[in-house]
Each structure stands twice: as C-alpha cells, then as structure tokens.
Design a protein around this motif. Structure first.
Motif, PDB file in Angstrom:
ATOM      1  N   THR A 112      17.968  10.709   1.642  1.00 49.04           N
ATOM      2  CA  THR A 112      18.096  10.283   3.048  1.00 49.04           C
ATOM      3  C   THR A 112      18.116   8.766   3.189  1.00 49.04           C
ATOM      4  O   THR A 112      18.241   8.253   4.304  1.00 49.04           O
ATOM      5  CB  THR A 112      16.890  10.800   3.851  1.00 49.04           C
ATOM      6  OG1 THR A 112      15.694  10.397   3.162  1.00 49.04           O
ATOM      7  CG2 THR A 112      16.913  12.298   3.984  1.00 49.04           C
ATOM      8  N   GLY A 113      17.968   8.074   2.067  1.00 45.96           N
ATOM      9  CA  GLY A 113      17.797   6.613   2.118  1.00 45.96           C
ATOM     10  C   GLY A 113      18.947   5.836   2.734  1.00 45.96           C
ATOM     11  O   GLY A 113      18.769   4.683   3.113  1.00 45.96           O
ATOM     12  N   ALA A 114      20.122   6.461   2.851  1.00 50.19           N
ATOM     13  CA  ALA A 114      21.282   5.679   3.282  1.00 50.19           C
ATOM     14  C   ALA A 114      21.580   5.802   4.773  1.00 50.19           C
ATOM     15  O   ALA A 114      22.599   5.308   5.252  1.00 50.19           O
ATOM     16  CB  ALA A 114      22.506   6.115   2.483  1.00 50.19           C
ATOM     17  N   ALA A 115      20.677   6.430   5.526  1.00 50.76           N
ATOM     18  CA  ALA A 115      20.955   6.696   6.946  1.00 50.76           C
ATOM     19  C   ALA A 115      21.304   5.404   7.691  1.00 50.76           C
ATOM     20  O   ALA A 115      22.275   5.358   8.458  1.00 50.76           O
ATOM     21  CB  ALA A 115      19.758   7.376   7.586  1.00 50.76           C
ATOM     22  N   SER A 159       0.831  -1.210   0.000  1.00 55.68           N
ATOM     23  CA  SER A 159       0.000   0.000   0.000  1.00 55.68           C
ATOM     24  C   SER A 159       0.863   1.257   0.000  1.00 55.68           C
ATOM     25  O   SER A 159       0.393   2.336  -0.321  1.00 55.68           O
ATOM     26  CB  SER A 159      -0.886   0.008   1.237  1.00 55.68           C
ATOM     27  OG  SER A 159      -0.081  -0.025   2.372  1.00 55.68           O
ATOM     28  N   ARG A 160       2.141   1.092   0.376  1.00 55.36           N
ATOM     29  CA  ARG A 160       2.995   2.294   0.393  1.00 55.36           C
ATOM     30  C   ARG A 160       3.459   2.584  -1.042  1.00 55.36           C
ATOM     31  O   ARG A 160       4.368   1.947  -1.546  1.00 55.36           O
ATOM     32  CB  ARG A 160       4.179   2.077   1.318  1.00 55.36           C
ATOM     33  CG  ARG A 160       5.011   3.319   1.483  1.00 55.36           C
ATOM     34  CD  ARG A 160       6.158   3.067   2.387  1.00 55.36           C
ATOM     35  NE  ARG A 160       5.741   3.027   3.774  1.00 55.36           N
ATOM     36  CZ  ARG A 160       6.514   2.556   4.754  1.00 55.36           C
ATOM     37  NH1 ARG A 160       7.695   2.087   4.486  1.00 55.36           N
ATOM     38  NH2 ARG A 160       6.083   2.566   5.991  1.00 55.36           N
ATOM     39  N   VAL A 161       2.822   3.527  -1.645  1.00 56.45           N
ATOM     40  CA  VAL A 161       3.112   3.790  -3.062  1.00 56.45           C
ATOM     41  C   VAL A 161       4.206   4.853  -3.168  1.00 56.45           C
ATOM     42  O   VAL A 161       4.088   5.945  -2.605  1.00 56.45           O
ATOM     43  CB  VAL A 161       1.840   4.266  -3.794  1.00 56.45           C
ATOM     44  CG1 VAL A 161       2.130   4.476  -5.262  1.00 56.45           C
ATOM     45  CG2 VAL A 161       0.733   3.252  -3.609  1.00 56.45           C
ATOM     46  N   LEU A 162       5.259   4.500  -3.883  1.00 58.49           N
ATOM     47  CA  LEU A 162       6.346   5.459  -4.086  1.00 58.49           C
ATOM     48  C   LEU A 162       6.115   6.208  -5.396  1.00 58.49           C
ATOM     49  O   LEU A 162       5.556   5.664  -6.352  1.00 58.49           O
ATOM     50  CB  LEU A 162       7.680   4.727  -4.172  1.00 58.49           C
ATOM     51  CG  LEU A 162       8.094   3.899  -2.966  1.00 58.49           C
ATOM     52  CD1 LEU A 162       9.446   3.246  -3.217  1.00 58.49           C
ATOM     53  CD2 LEU A 162       8.165   4.756  -1.717  1.00 58.49           C
ATOM     54  N   SER A 163       6.570   7.431  -5.438  1.00 59.69           N
ATOM     55  CA  SER A 163       6.481   8.179  -6.701  1.00 59.69           C
ATOM     56  C   SER A 163       7.513   7.574  -7.664  1.00 59.69           C
ATOM     57  O   SER A 163       8.464   6.933  -7.231  1.00 59.69           O
ATOM     58  CB  SER A 163       6.795   9.642  -6.449  1.00 59.69           C
ATOM     59  OG  SER A 163       8.171   9.777  -6.169  1.00 59.69           O
ATOM     60  N   PRO A 164       7.338   7.766  -8.995  1.00 59.20           N
ATOM     61  CA  PRO A 164       8.295   7.188  -9.948  1.00 59.20           C
ATOM     62  C   PRO A 164       9.733   7.606  -9.660  1.00 59.20           C
ATOM     63  O   PRO A 164      10.654   6.784  -9.762  1.00 59.20           O
ATOM     64  CB  PRO A 164       7.826   7.742 -11.289  1.00 59.20           C
ATOM     65  CG  PRO A 164       6.381   8.047 -11.092  1.00 59.20           C
ATOM     66  CD  PRO A 164       6.212   8.422  -9.654  1.00 59.20           C
ATOM     67  N   GLU A 165       9.945   8.850  -9.230  1.00 58.83           N
ATOM     68  CA  GLU A 165      11.321   9.296  -8.941  1.00 58.83           C
ATOM     69  C   GLU A 165      11.880   8.533  -7.742  1.00 58.83           C
ATOM     70  O   GLU A 165      13.023   8.083  -7.738  1.00 58.83           O
ATOM     71  CB  GLU A 165      11.379  10.798  -8.620  1.00 58.83           C
ATOM     72  CG  GLU A 165      11.135  11.719  -9.801  1.00 58.83           C
ATOM     73  CD  GLU A 165       9.661  11.860 -10.078  1.00 58.83           C
ATOM     74  OE1 GLU A 165       8.908  12.064  -9.104  1.00 58.83           O
ATOM     75  OE2 GLU A 165       9.250  11.732 -11.246  1.00 58.83           O
ATOM     76  N   GLU A 166      11.038   8.423  -6.740  1.00 54.62           N
ATOM     77  CA  GLU A 166      11.489   7.704  -5.529  1.00 54.62           C
ATOM     78  C   GLU A 166      11.832   6.265  -5.873  1.00 54.62           C
ATOM     79  O   GLU A 166      12.833   5.722  -5.427  1.00 54.62           O
ATOM     80  CB  GLU A 166      10.390   7.734  -4.461  1.00 54.62           C
ATOM     81  CG  GLU A 166      10.298   9.047  -3.724  1.00 54.62           C
ATOM     82  CD  GLU A 166       9.120   9.097  -2.776  1.00 54.62           C
ATOM     83  OE1 GLU A 166       9.224   9.773  -1.754  1.00 54.62           O
ATOM     84  OE2 GLU A 166       8.083   8.462  -3.074  1.00 54.62           O
TER      85      GLU A 166
END
Ligand SMILES: Nc1ncnc2c1ncn2[C@@H]1O[C@H](COP(=O)(O)OP(=O)(O)OP(=O)(O)O)[C@@H](O)[C@H]1O
Ligand SMILES: [Zn+2]
Length: 715
Positions: free
Chosen positions: A580-583, A495-502
């Motif tokens: 921020t994905g690499a925290a 259900s967690r929809v990511l945007s195409p860029e994300e």
C-alpha cells in the motif's frame, strides 16, 4: 406554650406535626377548648385573623446581627438589586409550599361544634373548595375549613337545618366567592421574570468577577455584541514594524508607498485635486507577509493601525456583522488618520452570487455595510482600508470597483532572492556562530524553495530551539538543516519500528524513486534518500530540490510522473507482491495526468481545450458528451500507463543500481547526494537548478536537506 411563634409560620410541616396531638387531645377531651383555638392552626396557612408575629421579627433581627452564624455570609450582599432574583425565586418557592391547605378543622367538627349549636351567622364558599364561616361569637369570630364537594356540603347543611327545623327564610345565608391569590396574577409572568432576572443576575455576577479582577466578564460581552472586535495598535507604542522589516516583495512595497505618502502629506495630493485611492487588496498565499506589510505601512506613515479579521464580523445573529462594520469605521474616524486592515476579507467579501446552498443574507448585509461605509468616507477623512486575502479571485466585483478597493497588490511566495532577504531579517535576532553572510542566507534560501515568509520565520525559530535543546551556545548551519527537514517532512519517528520485511520493502521502494531521479534528465537535484519514518504516515522519502520555476514542459511533467511511479515499479520488479506504500505517489501521478489532459492541452486527441469546471457547475450541468468523457478517461489512463511503462523499462535496465542503493539504505538508513555519487558515479546530466549550483554545489559535501513541494515525502 410552644405552639405560638414564628415556627408555626416558617415551618408549617413541623408545626403541624407538633400541634396535631395537642389539638386532637383537646378536641377529644374538651371540644369547647379545641374550637376556641382553631385560628391558631390557621397561622400556618390561613391569611385571615392573622396577627403580626413580633417574636419572629425579633429573632430574625437577632440572627442577622450574629456574626458567627456561617450562612450569614450569604447575606453579606451589598446591593438590594443583587437580591431581586434570588428573592423572587425564594418567595415563589415558599408560596407554593405554604400554599397547601393546612386547615385542621373538618366538616364534622364544624357541623357538631358550630352548625348544630346555631353559632354560624354566614357561610362563604370560596373557590368551591374552601369554606369560611362567620360566627356569632367573638372568639373566634370566624372559622375556616376545606370541603370536598359543594353539592355534598350544601346537602349536609340543608339536612342539619331541616333537622333543626329552621324555616327557609332564617336559614344561614351561603355566598359563593371566587378569590384568587395575588400569585395567580403573577404566575403567568413568572417564567419571563425568572429569565430576565436570571440574565440580569448572572450578568452582574460576571461583571463583578471578570478576568483580571477588573470586571467585564464573559457574559458582559453579550452586551457588546455589535461592537467591532478590531484591535487598535497605537502609532507611538505598538507599531514597531517598518518597511525594512518586510523583506522581498519590493514591488508591493513600492505600490503601497503611495498610501504612506498620502497619510503623511495629504495636502500634497489634495491641492492638486487628486483623489487618493481608498483602499487596496493585498492578495497572496498564506504567510507571505500581507499583515506585516499593512502594519509596516502604518508604521512608516506613523498612524494608528486597526486590525480585524473578516471572520470576526460573521456571527450567527442577523445584523451583528453590519453593526460591527459600522462600529469599526466609527472607531477609525475617531482615530483618523489611520489604517484599517481587514484580514481574510473573503469571509465577508465573497461574490454574492448565490452558491449551491443559496445566498447568505447575514454575510450580504455585512458586505453591503462595508461598501456603504467605504462609499461614505471622504478622502478628507484620511482613512485607508487595506484588506488581505488568499482568494482574490472569489471576491465580489463590487468590492474591487474604483472608489473602494481599487488597488490590487499581489504578493507571491518569495523567490530565491526574496527568501534570502527574509532569512537575513529573521536571522538578525539569533545568536549565530558567524555573522550572517550572503552565502549563508543564500544557502538556506536555496534549501527551502517554496517557503513563505512565515515558513522561514518558523524555520529560524525552530533552528534556535534545536540548538538550545542540544545545549549549544550558538545556532549553527546544521541546526538550520535539521529545522528545515523538520518543517518539511515532520518529526523523525525513530520509535516507529518497522519489521525487517517492511524495512526491505521501503528500502527498495525509495531506491526506485532515487534511481529514476538520478537517471532522468528533467528530474530535480536529489538531496537525500531516507527510510527513517517521519511525520504522519511517511515511512521513507526521497528529497529533491526544484528551482523557482514558472513554466514546466511536457517532458518535465512526464519525468516527474515516472519518478513518482518509481517506488511502486521497483516493488513490482523486486518482490512477488506489491504494498500500500505507493498510495500517495498515485495521487500525485493522477493529479499530474489530469492536469495535462484537462487543463494544459497536452493531449493530441483532446486538443487545446480546457475541460476544467468548478465543482458546482459540474454537478448541475453536463458540460461535455459521453464520448468526450470516455476520451478523457482513456487519455488519462494512457498517459499514466506510458509513464509506468517507461519507468519499468528504466528500472529493469538499472536493476543493479537499484539493488546497490537499496542495500546501502538498509544498512545506513539515510543516503546523501555524496553517497549516491559514490555508488553510481556522477549524474549523467548537468543540474539545472541555478540556486543549487550557486549555493550548494560548490561545497557539495554532506549538505543534504529536503524541499517542500514536489518530490518530497515519497511514501
Ligand atoms: N516579507 C517578509 N519579511 C519578513 N518576514 C515575513 C515576511 N513575510 C512573512 N513574514 C513573517 O511571517 C509572519 C506571518 O506573516 P503575515 O501574518 O503577515 O502573513 P499573511 O500573509 O498575513 O498570512 P495570512 O494570509 O495567513 O493571514 C510574519 O509575522 C513575519 O514574521
Ligand atoms: Zn513512493
């Protein structure tokens, strides 16, 4: 006449309201009549000249007998004791209410109708506020009224008597009395009485309507504060666990076997004069089966098992812990021979050296009591105390000295063979597609490095739940694989929809991790890369399968750091900006670098010294110089920077491969090991994980499952 009767007493306000016009009228028209009746008014508030009111009693009695009267239900109490508290409160309330002065006569009335007529024999001023006058007449014999001030009253009386020319020696005698009602004596005790009464009352109420209707409600437990909360498992009925149910941990079983023989045949030891150890500490990570092993010991020996958690001794009230310990051992003596198992003994058995917050007297007292009890019982009592803890290192030395918990049995997380055995135990009750083979259990064990017994039990149950959800008749391998993934990485969150860029960023990030893992020699076998969000916060992850390793080389460390940095470096190379994905990756990298420098002697500049201290010490003392601090800082940075540099070099070289994997991820969302081989060709290094080679590699198809520790959940 409605004036007389219980109403006047029971409801003074109402009585006053109705009586007043009558009295006023009478007073206005016929003063003699009005003065002849003052005592009537006084029924409402006065205590003297009071006649027992028979009507009232009759009425009340009648009321009690009327079954249709609804409030009557309230009176259906059986015991007089139930009424103590409510009765006390009602009496006090009534008293304070009726305590108001309801006297209707005024000083003026008194003066005109009695004083000036010479009907007064004696005057008593009571408490300076109230006057009782004795009369010469028989009806009424006396009257009473309130006064504002004694001085004014005295002056008025003197004036009247002056006016009437009464000589001094014949004047009406006035005496001053102090009269206190019984309530003024009781009042100071009222709060205490209400408190005691209230507690008693509530306790009785709870006792009556305890859970399951048997009494013994929650408040009743207050009375059993000092009682131990230990659960007693009966040998005949409750303990069905035997050593065969505890898989793996063979050494631990062997050690604990000694206690079984002792409890079964104590004479064998006693006749040789041997002293049997009184207790053992079972230590190990959570869920490794410490409780299970203790229970199985009782099961094998066929003795009762008393189980209690260390934290259940700890209460904020001083002395409760010690009292519970005493109670526990008293119960044990009654049930001897038996086994006491204290789980989480560190809750009370922590080293008594004062920590930064000072010592805790209550805990110390509880621990002391435990030591006293352990010293107190003899071998002949045939009691064995087992204790479980995850932190054997912080236990007080007094606990582990000979004569107390002198055996230390450590239970580690199971290795592949242990896991296999535990799987076999927990697969037994499940309805499977095929009988449990060594191969099948081995496969599951290989897929779950680092799992504890509890994890395995959870995983098997989860698999059965998934199979049920999918309406299958039997549990199959695929259900186990889903369950394992779920236990490790959390629930899939479609259900967690990511945007195409994300999504693109996540795909390149994960591709970075995956390429590093593929081309670094010491990387663990890769099982799966996914960009489906899972669990809490993980948007994508690459999963590896580490073997059961006990030593890690410096190079392995470095390769793991490079792999962890792969996500961020891939972002740097493929995009203008980073995210921020690499925290989480950085946290791991920093932890590894710190360990290398501070603890593992993997820095030439700092040498083979450990710089690690406990936090509390570091706060108080400065253990090393500013220069060393700086050197540590620089070395940690250097190690990380070097890893970053190597990672960048590798991913720049393999930029096409990163692209391929990222694009495939964007279309398929999940890549298995097969997909990776198809895209990149086989890994240039032989896989080092034996379990992987033995159970997973030969059938190397789409069996892709994650592992719990290092490498999983690369965010
Ligand atoms: N060696 C094992 N064999 C079979 N089952 C096991 C084993 N170890 C653990 N389990 C399973 O895990 C469950 C939890 O284990 P247990 O409560 O004994 O762990 P523990 O070490 O006491 O945990 P904690 O430290 O959290 O108290 C057990 O009920 C059992 O189902
Ligand atoms: Zn990452």
């Amino acid at each position: 006449m409605f004036v007389k009767g219980s109403m006047a007493r029971l409801r003074p306000g109402l009585a006053r309201m109705r009586l007043q016009p009558l009295a006023a009228g009478r007073v206005g028209q016929n003063r003699c009549f009005s003065v002849a009746r003052p005592s009537l008014f006084q029924y409402s508030g006065r205590r003297f000249n009071e006649e027992p009111d028979k009507n009232k009693n009759k009425k009340d009695k009648k009321d009690e007998q009327d079954p249709n009267r609804p409030p009557q239900d309230l009176f259906k109490r059986t015991k007089w004791t139930d009424w103590i508290f409510p009765g006390l409160v009602i009496t006090l309330l009534l008293n304070s209410y009726s305590g108001e002065e309801n006297n209707q006569m005024t000083f003026q009335d008194f003066k005109v109708n009695f004083l000036e007529k010479g009907l007064v024999k004696k005057i008593n001023v009571i408490n300076g506020t109230f006057v009782e006058a004795e009369l010469v007449t028989q009806h009424p014999k006396s009257i009473a009224f309130s006064i504002g001030s004694v001085e004014f009253f005295e002056r008025e009386i003197d004036q009247v008597q002056d006016r009437l020319g009464i000589p001094n020696n014949e004047r009406i005698p006035v005496s001053y009395l102090r009269r206190s009602s019984i309530f003024s004596y009781i009042m100071p005790f009222v709060p205490t009485l209400i408190l005691i009464g209230g507690t008693y009352y509530l306790a009785r109420q709870f006792q009556k309507r305890g859970p399951n209707g048997k009494g013994g409600g929650p408040l009743n437990n207050i009375m059993g504060f000092g009682k131990s909360k230990a659960k007693l498992f009966n040998k005949e009925t409750d303990i069905t666990v035997k050593f065969k149910d505890v898989a793996g941990c063979d050494e631990a079983k062997e050690e604990i076997m000694e206690f079984v023989t002792f409890l079964k045949e104590p004479q064998k030891y006693e006749k040789l004069g041997a002293k049997i150890p009184k207790g053992a500490i079972l230590s190990g990570p959570p869920g490794t089966g410490k409780t299970l092993l203790a229970k199985a010991t009782a099961g094998e020996a066929g003795v009762p098992f008393l189980s209690v958690s260390g934290s259940e001794f700890v209460e904020m009230y001083v002395g409760v812990g010690a009292s519970r310990v005493r109670d526990l051992f008293a119960t044990a003596r009654k049930n001897a021979p038996c086994i006491i198992f204290v789980d989480e003994i560190d809750a009370i058995g922590k080293s008594r050296e004062a920590g930064p917050m000072g010592s805790n007297d209550e805990k110390e007292a509880t621990l002391n009591q435990l030591l006293v009890e352990m010293d107190g019982f003899e071998d002949t009592d045939h009691i064995v105390v087992l204790a479980g803890t995850n932190r054997a290192d912080i236990l007080d030395k007094a606990l582990t000295r000979p004569g107390r918990f002198d055996r230390h049995i450590s239970i580690d997380r199971p290795d592949i063979e242990g896991r296999k055995a535990i799987y076999k135990v927990h697969l037994r009750p499940l309805k499977l597609a095929e009988p449990v083979t060594d191969e099948f259990a081995g496969r599951l064990a290989a897929l779950t490095p680092g799992f504890s017994g509890a994890d395995i039990s959870n995983c098997c149950n989860e698999a059965a739940l998934i199979a049920a959800r999918e309406d299958c008749d039997v549990v199959e391998l695929v259900h186990f694989e889903k369950a394992i993934e779920r236990v490790i990485a959390g629930l899939e969150r479609k259900s967690r929809v990511l945007s195409p860029e994300e999504k693109k960023t996540v795909a390149y990030h994960e591709a970075g991790h995956a390429i590093c893992g593929w081309y670094l020699q010491h990387a663990d076998p890769l099982l799966k890369v996914s960009i489906i969000p899972r669990g809490q916060g993980a948007l994508g992850y690459a999963q590896y399968l580490p073997g059961d390793e006990y030593l890690i080389s410096q190079e392995q460390f470095e390769h793991r750091m490079i792999m962890a940095l792969g996500g961020r470096v891939s972002e740097e190379i493929n995009f203008d900006d980073v995210t921020t994905g690499a925290a989480d990756d950085f946290k791991k990298v920093t932890q590894m670098a710190n360990a290398m420098i501070l603890r593992l002697g993997m820095s030439k500049k700092l040498g083979t010294i450990t710089f690690e201290t406990s936090n509390q010490q570091a706060q108080v003392h400065k253990l090393f110089s500013e220069e060393t601090f700086e050197l540590i800082d620089n070395e940690v940075k250097r190690v990380i920077n070097e890893a970053h540099g190597k990672c960048k070099k590798l991913l720049t070289e393999k930029i096409d491969e990163v692209e391929k994997v990222a694009q495939e991820l964007l279309t398929k969302e999940v890549l298995t090991r097969d997909d990776m081989i198809r895209l990149l060709g086989p890994r240039p290094f032989e896989e080092k994980n034996d379990a992987f080679k033995k159970y997973l590699l030969p059938k190397d198809s789409s069996q892709d499952t994650p592992h719990p520790d290092q490498g999983a959940q690369m965010a």
